[in-house]
Enzyme design. Sequence first.
Site, PDB file in Angstrom:
ATOM      1  N   HIS A  21       0.845  -1.187   0.000  1.00 25.02           N
ATOM      2  CA  HIS A  21       0.000   0.000   0.000  1.00 25.02           C
ATOM      3  C   HIS A  21       0.885   1.244   0.000  1.00 25.02           C
ATOM      4  CE1 HIS A  21      -3.271   2.706   0.974  1.00 25.02           C
ATOM      5  NE2 HIS A  21      -2.512   3.212   1.931  1.00 25.02           N
TER       6      HIS A  21
ATOM      7  N   ASP B 148       0.711   5.224  -0.420  1.00 22.78           N
ATOM      8  CA  ASP B 148      -0.062   6.449  -0.560  1.00 22.78           C
ATOM      9  C   ASP B 148       0.580   7.325  -1.629  1.00 22.78           C
ATOM     10  OD1 ASP B 148      -2.194   6.201   1.321  1.00 22.78           O
ATOM     11  OD2 ASP B 148      -0.716   6.369   2.918  1.00 22.78           O
TER      12      ASP B 148
ATOM     13  N   ASP C 297      -7.945   1.857   1.922  1.00 23.90           N
ATOM     14  CA  ASP C 297      -7.621   2.879   2.920  1.00 23.90           C
ATOM     15  C   ASP C 297      -8.392   4.176   2.770  1.00 23.90           C
ATOM     16  OD1 ASP C 297      -6.195   3.887   5.124  1.00 23.90           O
ATOM     17  OD2 ASP C 297      -4.676   4.792   3.842  1.00 23.90           O
TER      18      ASP C 297
ATOM     19  N   HIS D 207      -6.701   9.800  -1.567  1.00 23.95           N
ATOM     20  CA  HIS D 207      -7.367   9.844  -0.271  1.00 23.95           C
ATOM     21  C   HIS D 207      -6.559  10.451   0.869  1.00 23.95           C
ATOM     22  CE1 HIS D 207      -5.493   5.712   0.052  1.00 23.95           C
ATOM     23  NE2 HIS D 207      -5.160   6.230   1.219  1.00 23.95           N
TER      24      HIS D 207
END
Length: 1009
Positions: A261, A263, A373, A577
Site C-alpha cells: 500500500h 499512498d 484505505d 485519499h
Amino acid sequence: MHDDRRLIEERVERVLRERIRPAVHRAVAPFGIEVWHAPGEPVPVAEALAADYAPAAPGDLWGPPWGTSWFRFTGRVPDSGGRLEAVIDLGFDTNMPGFQAEGLAYRPDGTPVKGLSPRNSYLPVAACGGRPGEELVFYVEAAANPVILGHDQFVPTALGRLETAGREPLYRLRSAGIAERDETVAALVADIEVLDGLARQLAAHEPRRQTVLRALERALDRLDLRDVPGSADAARKELADVLASPAHASAHRLSAIGHAHIDSAWLWPLRETVRKVARTAANVTALMDERPEFKFAMSQAQQWAWLRDHHPKIFERVKEKVRAGQFLPVGGMWVESDTNMPGGEAMARQFSHGKRFFLDELGVETQEVWLPDSFGYSAALPQLIALSGSQYFLTQKISWNQTNKFPHHTFAWEGIDGTRMFTHFPPIDTYNSELTAPELAHATRNYAEHGRGTRSLVPFGYGDGGGGPTREMLDRAARTADLEGSPRVAIETPAAFFAAAQAEYPNAPVWAGELYLEFHRGTYTSQARTKQGNRRSEHLLREAELWAATAALRTGLAYPYEDLDRIWKKVLLNQFHDILPGSSIAWVHREAERTYAEIAAELEEIIDRAVTALAGDGGGTELVFNAAPHARGGAPALGAAPRTAPDGGAVRAEAADGGTVLDNGLVRVTVDERGLITSLRDLRADREVVAPGAAANLLQLHPDLPNRWDAWDVDSFYRNTVTDLTGADEVALVRTDPDAAEVRVVRSFGSSRVEQLLRLRAGSPNLEIDTEVDWHESETFLKAAFPLDIHTDRSTSEIQFGHVHRPAHTNTSWDAARFEICAHRFLHVGEPDYGVALVNATSYGHDVTRHPREGGGTTTTVRLSLLRAPRFPDPETDQGRHSFRHALVPGAAIADAVTEGYRINLPERTAPGTAPVAPLVAVDNDAAIVEAVKLADDRSGDVVVRLYESRGARATATITPSFPTTAIQETDLLERPTAPTALTTATPEGATLSLRPFQVVTLRFGREG
C-alpha cells in the site's frame, strides 16, 4: 506447565534475537564507499552516475531532510560458493518500514536492481553484476525522507515543507559489505517463528500447543549456540514432524496476495512517491525471479504510469511479470481516491482513466475495485463500479470504526440505484500484513461469515515504501499452507479469491447505502483550499468539455483532447485519499494549490477560446452562456442566448435602527444589528424559515483537539463547548438597486477577521452569502449555523449522481455516529410540503441536529463546516485568507436543491455575440440531469453525453441532438457499447430513456467523418 511455556517462549525469543537471526548472514568482504550529495531535488540517473564522488565510510552522516545522496560501492567478489548478498544499512530503524530513508540500487550502466528499506536491506550480488573474483561496482540512490509519523504522531513538525525542514543530516551510514547468506539458518528462523507464533495463539488446554512447545524445546537443545550454521539442520529436523502435521478439514482459508500500500502522497510529496513506487516494483520483480509462486497486486494506474514515464526499465520488468501472471493490476481507478468528495463525473473518470490505462498498456481488464484505505465509501459507488465493467469491491478501512463494528466481511453492497456489488472486508484488519501467527489467528477469529463462507483475503507486504512483500513472508506462507492449528494460507490472485468466495456464498447478506467510516470525519473540512480547488476544477472541466465540444461541432474549432486528458489526470491525482481529504504534509497541499491555480488558468483559456468561437465576431448583443442543467436568465441550459430581465419585482431594501430588511416580492429577509438573520419569510408560502427566537448565518467556534489523528478527526466532544460570534465591527447596507441588495457584515475574533456579503437578487428566493475569512486560529473549528423552523427526522445530502438520506436523530449508535456528514452541492431538510436547502460552491462538511422548542415545535439546525486548524501533519493548515460561497434556498424541493446546487457552482458567462447558441443536446424532463457533454475519447468525433435521474424516482426522458447523428448507443463508462438498460427507442432525431431512480446512463451519438 504455565511456567514451562513462558520459559520456552522466552528462550525462543532470546535465541532467535541474539544467535540465530544474526547467523543468517556471514560477513565476507567490506565495500569501498564513495558519496555524492545531490544539491537539490532528485536528478536523473545518468547525471548522478557521472557526478564527482568523494570518499565515505560507515559512520558518516548523510541526507538533510528530503535530500538525496548517491553512494558508490566497490569491492572484489569472493569465491565462497554460497549465495552472496550486499547488505546495506543506510541508518534504518527496523521498527518503521516505509516512513524513513529508502534506497534504489543501480548497476553502472543505469539498470535498476532492487530497492533498499529497513527490513529489506539486501541486494543479490549476482543481480548487481558481480562475479566471483571480479570487481563489483554499484550505486545506491538514497532518499533522506524525514520521519514525520514517529512514536508520537501528534507533534507539529516543520519537516513537512522543504523550506522549513532544515539542512542538518538525518541519517548515519551504519554498514555496507558482502555477506554470505546461510539458507539453512534462514529456514530455521522461519520454522521457529511460525511454530512459536502458532503456539502463542493456541489455547493452554490444546494438545497441539504442548506438542509444538516440546518440539521447539528439542530444537533449541540440538542447536549449538557457538556454531549455529553447523547445527541448524539438526535443529530443523526436530521441527519437521510438527510442521508436516496438516490443517483441520474445517480450517479457514486465507487467500494471500502480495501488496504494498503506497499512498500517492501523504507524509511525503508526489515526487517521492514516484521513487517509492520504483523501489517497490524493483523489489517485487526481483523476488518474483526467485520465487515463481509469488503473486503481487498493485492498484492506482497513476503509479503504473509513473513507472512507465520515469522508470521505463522497471516498467518493462513489470510488464514481463504481468504476462507471466505474477504482477497483477487491480483497482480499476486512476488513484485510490477519496470517494466522499469527488463529484459524480470525477468518479466516473477515475474508473474510465484507470481501466483504460490497464487495457491500453497491459491488455488487462481489471475486475476488482481496490480501496483499502479511503475514508468511507459513497453509496453511488456500486453503480459506477458496475458501469465501469468491474464486479468486485474490496476495502479494509471500515474496521477502524470508533463506535460500531461492521457486521459483515463478505456481503453484497447495494447502492442508491439498487445495484449490488460483491464486497469483501479482509477480517485480518490490515492491508500491510506480515503473515504472522497473531494476524492469521485474528483473521480466523474475526471472520463474521463462519458457517456460510470459508475464506477471506490477506494483502501482505510492507507498505508506503517499506519494500513490499519479503522472502520471510513467503516462507511463512509456505509453512502455513497446510499446518495444524493454523488457517490454510494460499498465495493466489484476487480474482481467484473473489470467484471462489462468490461461488460458495451466492446469497451474501445485503448492506444498503453508504459505508460511513466512524472516524476521520474532519477530512470533509481540513485544507479548505485543496477542497475548493477540486470543486472548481471539476466544474471548469464540465464547462471546458461542453463548450469545446459545442465549438468543435458548430465552428470546426479543434477539440483539445490532449489538454483535457492531461488536466483530468491532474485533478484525479489530487483526489487521492490523503490529498483531497486534507491529511498530508504542507508540501503536498501547497503543491496542490499551485496545481489547481494552473488548472484553472488553462481551463479558463480553453473555455474562453470556445466561447469566443461560438459567439462569432462580437458585437450584436450580450450572450449569456449557461452550463448549468436548467435555464436561467434567458439562456438555455447548455447553450447561450441574450440576457432577459428576471421574473418578479425589483429588490427593495430598508435600513433602520436595529436592522436591515431586504425584499424582492418572493422573500423578505431581516438582518439585525449583529449582522444575523433573524427572519427569512417566504412570501410565496407565507411561512417563516428561521426558527422562532433564533438567528441564522450564525458563525460558531469550537475547540478542536481530537484524541488522535489531528487533520483527520473531529471527535463528538467538540460540540460540548461553543462560542457564538455575535459581535460585529460593521453591519451596513452597501448595495441597493433593482437587481440586487447587499448587506456587509464584518466581525473580528481572536486573531482572525470575517467579512460577509448577504445578497438578495431580483427574481430569486435565494439568500446568497459570500464569506471572506482571514483565518489565524489554531485547533479551532469554524461553522455557520442555520436554525430552521422545520420538523424532520432526516436530512438529504447530494452525493455523486444522486443523494442520500441520513437520520437527523440519534435513535441508535449508528445514527449518533454520523454527527459530521459529507454533502456536495446541497443539503436539504424538509417537511412533506415544504423544504429548505443549503447550497454551496466550496465546502463538504455539514452537521444536522434537532431540538424541541418550549411550547411545541422543532428547530432543525443545519451547519456548514468552513474551517479547521489542526497542527499535524501540517502545522499551518488553513492559515490565511479563504473565500466561501453558499446560499439558503427557502421553499426548496429536492429538484430545486439539485438545480440551485449546480447554479451556484456554474455561474453564467457572457460574451458579445450575434446569434444564440443552441445546446448540442436538449432533454425534455428536468429530472434527467446532463452531467457531461464531450467528444468521445477515441477521437472518432462522436459525442458522448452522460446523464442521470436526480430525484430518486422513475423518469422518462427524450434527449434530442441538434446535430446529425448516425446512431445512438448506450455505453459503459469507457464509452464501449453495452446492452441497453434505459434506452428504449433511438432514431437519428433522438433517444427516449426509461430511467430507474438515480440511474446513470452514458449515450454515444455517432457522427460521420
